[in-house]
Scaffold this motif. Structure first.
Motif, mmCIF file in Angstrom:
data_model
loop_
_atom_site.group_PDB
_atom_site.id
_atom_site.type_symbol
_atom_site.label_atom_id
_atom_site.label_comp_id
_atom_site.label_asym_id
_atom_site.label_seq_id
_atom_site.Cartn_x
_atom_site.Cartn_y
_atom_site.Cartn_z
ATOM 1 N N LEU A 1 1.193 4.949 -21.822
ATOM 2 C CA LEU A 1 0.696 3.859 -20.970
ATOM 3 C C LEU A 1 1.862 3.049 -20.401
ATOM 4 N N GLU A 2 2.792 2.686 -21.268
ATOM 5 C CA GLU A 2 3.856 1.782 -20.809
ATOM 6 C C GLU A 2 4.805 2.459 -19.828
ATOM 7 N N LYS A 3 5.037 3.750 -20.036
ATOM 8 C CA LYS A 3 5.910 4.484 -19.109
ATOM 9 C C LYS A 3 5.329 4.535 -17.705
ATOM 10 N N ALA A 4 4.022 4.610 -17.628
ATOM 11 C CA ALA A 4 3.363 4.719 -16.324
ATOM 12 C C ALA A 4 3.590 3.468 -15.469
ATOM 13 N N TYR A 5 3.913 2.366 -16.123
ATOM 14 C CA TYR A 5 4.130 1.104 -15.402
ATOM 15 C C TYR A 5 5.593 0.652 -15.456
ATOM 16 N N ASN A 6 6.438 1.515 -15.996
ATOM 17 C CA ASN A 6 7.883 1.243 -16.050
ATOM 18 C C ASN A 6 8.619 2.517 -15.667
ATOM 19 N N ASP A 7 8.396 2.978 -14.443
ATOM 20 C CA ASP A 7 8.962 4.266 -14.047
ATOM 21 C C ASP A 7 10.475 4.171 -13.899
ATOM 22 N N ALA A 8 11.097 5.319 -14.080
ATOM 23 C CA ALA A 8 12.563 5.385 -14.103
ATOM 24 C C ALA A 8 13.188 4.960 -12.779
ATOM 25 N N THR A 9 12.523 5.238 -11.661
ATOM 26 C CA THR A 9 13.158 4.950 -10.366
ATOM 27 C C THR A 9 12.833 3.548 -9.834
ATOM 28 N N SER B 1 0.841 -1.200 0.000
ATOM 29 C CA SER B 1 0.000 0.000 0.000
ATOM 30 C C SER B 1 0.876 1.249 0.000
ATOM 31 N N ARG B 2 1.972 1.185 0.768
ATOM 32 C CA ARG B 2 2.893 2.310 0.825
ATOM 33 C C ARG B 2 3.535 2.532 -0.556
ATOM 34 N N LEU B 3 3.970 1.434 -1.175
ATOM 35 C CA LEU B 3 4.577 1.563 -2.502
ATOM 36 C C LEU B 3 3.573 2.092 -3.519
ATOM 37 N N ARG C 1 9.446 -2.504 -7.649
ATOM 38 C CA ARG C 1 9.426 -2.954 -6.244
ATOM 39 C C ARG C 1 8.024 -3.354 -5.812
ATOM 40 N N PHE C 2 7.039 -2.586 -6.284
ATOM 41 C CA PHE C 2 5.638 -2.889 -5.991
ATOM 42 C C PHE C 2 5.286 -4.283 -6.538
ATOM 43 N N ASN C 3 5.676 -4.536 -7.775
ATOM 44 C CA ASN C 3 5.375 -5.818 -8.409
ATOM 45 C C ASN C 3 6.048 -6.963 -7.640
ATOM 46 N N ILE D 1 3.788 5.239 -5.984
ATOM 47 C CA ILE D 1 3.531 5.211 -7.434
ATOM 48 C C ILE D 1 2.648 6.377 -7.851
ATOM 49 N N THR D 2 1.623 6.639 -7.047
ATOM 50 C CA THR D 2 0.659 7.677 -7.441
ATOM 51 C C THR D 2 1.317 9.062 -7.512
ATOM 52 N N ARG D 3 2.499 9.196 -6.926
ATOM 53 C CA ARG D 3 3.189 10.499 -6.959
ATOM 54 C C ARG D 3 4.268 10.574 -8.031
ATOM 55 N N LEU D 4 4.478 9.478 -8.766
ATOM 56 C CA LEU D 4 5.521 9.463 -9.799
ATOM 57 C C LEU D 4 5.127 10.340 -10.978
ATOM 58 N N PRO D 5 6.103 11.016 -11.576
ATOM 59 C CA PRO D 5 5.778 11.828 -12.745
ATOM 60 C C PRO D 5 5.186 11.000 -13.890
ATOM 61 N N GLU D 6 5.647 9.757 -14.048
ATOM 62 C CA GLU D 6 5.151 8.931 -15.161
ATOM 63 C C GLU D 6 3.726 8.429 -14.923
ATOM 64 N N TYR D 7 3.334 8.320 -13.655
ATOM 65 C CA TYR D 7 2.030 7.704 -13.361
ATOM 66 C C TYR D 7 0.938 8.781 -13.396
ATOM 67 N N TYR D 8 0.382 8.984 -14.587
ATOM 68 C CA TYR D 8 -0.592 10.056 -14.811
ATOM 69 C C TYR D 8 -1.990 9.774 -14.207
ATOM 70 N N PRO D 9 -2.418 8.491 -14.006
ATOM 71 C CA PRO D 9 -3.844 8.298 -13.668
ATOM 72 C C PRO D 9 -4.299 9.025 -12.399
ATOM 73 N N THR D 10 -3.530 8.903 -11.323
ATOM 74 C CA THR D 10 -3.984 9.493 -10.062
ATOM 75 C C THR D 10 -4.075 11.008 -10.159
ATOM 76 N N ARG D 11 -3.028 11.593 -10.728
ATOM 77 C CA ARG D 11 -2.986 13.054 -10.842
ATOM 78 C C ARG D 11 -4.157 13.542 -11.691
#
Ligand code: AVJ
Length: 339
Positions: free
Chosen positions: A218-226, A59-61, A231-233, A65-75
């Motif tokens: 789409l693919e970047k959102a699930y393959n973030d740079a950091t 849940s923490r991870l 780690r979540f997976n 994720i929701t704060r990552l620049p690549e992960y657009y859905p939450t924002r």
């Protein structure tokens, strides 16, 4: 039949100020969890249900994720939620806002922020999640932020324990974050229909849908740079190790996430870097993964407008309004039960 196995009582109710948490998860039974997980690991291709991502660390991870620049859905969804006229959707009656898979309660907080404090007094917030720790945190933080808001948290698997949800009062169901994308398309249809059966005329259902867009985005959102998504997976293997006492070594696996255009979904997999033998005390020998074999851990379906309308229509709901960002990267559909 309510299970009293493993020494749990069927209902663990915890009082937390005026708010309550009811834990119904033990009803599902630990034995069933073990056999479900093993069944999926013996299937071909191997899989692990994505509901096991969300232990405290998972849940923490995910929040990270929701704060990552690549992960657009939450924002993107949050921006839509900030503009959402919640007061108009709930009217001035006493109402239960039931959020399925409430997670870190950040979405409901954005919605409630728009309400006047007098409107809050006739709202009861009912978060439903499988993470008790997430719900405990929610209760405490919401009490500080929205004094006077009634909260009744339910620890449950909302896919299989719908009978636990409150029935009598006027209701607004919320299924946000495109969590619906975790279900297969036919499961999503059936799930929304099942929930709709518990609704009365005038009740609403707000569902968040991640939309189809450029594959690279789409693919970047699930393959973030950091590597947070990686780690979540991999963390799901630690959760499984605790549940079935197996000896998966997360670093024996590679994180894979890609868009599958024919299914219109992102798939996440864990791919064995080498031949592996996994031991587990509940099975006689061990099971094997060959090099390159993968365990499918998540589907994240993406939706066209017609998919969204079809889900509502199948449930017999009327599509009242669609709220989207300017790029139509994400949509919140507000459905109404009319008869
Ligand atoms: C919480 C299911 C909506 O599918 O995008 C994020 C979970 N997985 N990164 C999603 C997730 C990898 C997320 N949902």
């Amino acid at each position: 039949m309510k299970g009293y196995m493993m020494g749990y009582s069927a209902r663990d109710a915890i009082k937390c100020g005026s708010a309550t948490i009811e834990n119904h998860l033990p009803e599902t039974g630990l034995q069933k969890t073990v056999s479900d997980i093993l069944y999926d690991l013996y299937s071909s291709p191997k899989r692990i249900s994505s509901k096991y991502f969300y232990d405290a660390e998972g849940s923490r991870l995910f929040t990270e994720i929701t704060r990552l620049p690549e992960y657009y859905p939450t924002r993107t969804e949050n921006a839509i939620l900030r503009e959402l006229p919640l007061d108009k959707l709930i009217g001035s009656f006493d109402i239960d806002i039931i959020e399925l898979g409430s997670g870190d309660h950040s979405k409901i907080a954005i919605m409630l922020d728009r309400l006047l404090s007098e409107d809050l007094t006739h709202v009861r917030y009912v978060p439903v999640d499988i993470s008790q720790s997430a719900l405990e945190t929610s209760i405490m933080e919401l009490a500080g932020r929205f004094p006077g808001l009634a909260v009744q948290a339910i620890v449950a698997d909302y896919c299989h324990q719908i009978h636990l949800l409150p029935e009598k009062r006027k209701k607004l169901f919320c299924f946000l974050g495109s969590t619906i994308g975790n279900l297969n398309r036919d499961e999503a249809m059936d799930f929304v229909r099942k929930i709709t059966r518990t609704m009365n005329p005038g009740d609403g259902f707000l569902i968040g849908f991640d939309r189809i867009k450029e594959t690279a985005v789409l693919e970047k959102a699930y393959n973030d740079a950091t590597g947070v998504t990686e780690r979540f997976n991999k963390n799901i293997l630690r959760v499984v190790n605790r549940l079935i006492l197996s000896d998966f070594e997360p670093d024996d696996f590679e994180h894979k996430a890609f868009y599958n255009p024919s299914e219109r979904r992102i798939e996440m997999h864990l791919e064995a870097k080498k031949q592996l033998r996994i031991r587990c005390p509940f099975i006689e020998k061990h099971f094997e993964l060959h090099k390159g074999e993968s365990i499918h851990t998540e589907n994240s379906h993406k939706f066209e407008l017609h998919d969204i309308l079809a889900i509502g229509a199948y449930a017999g709901l009327s599509a009242d309004r669609l709220f989207s960002d300017n790029n139509a990267w994400f949509s919140l559909a507000y459905f109404l039960k009319t008869e």
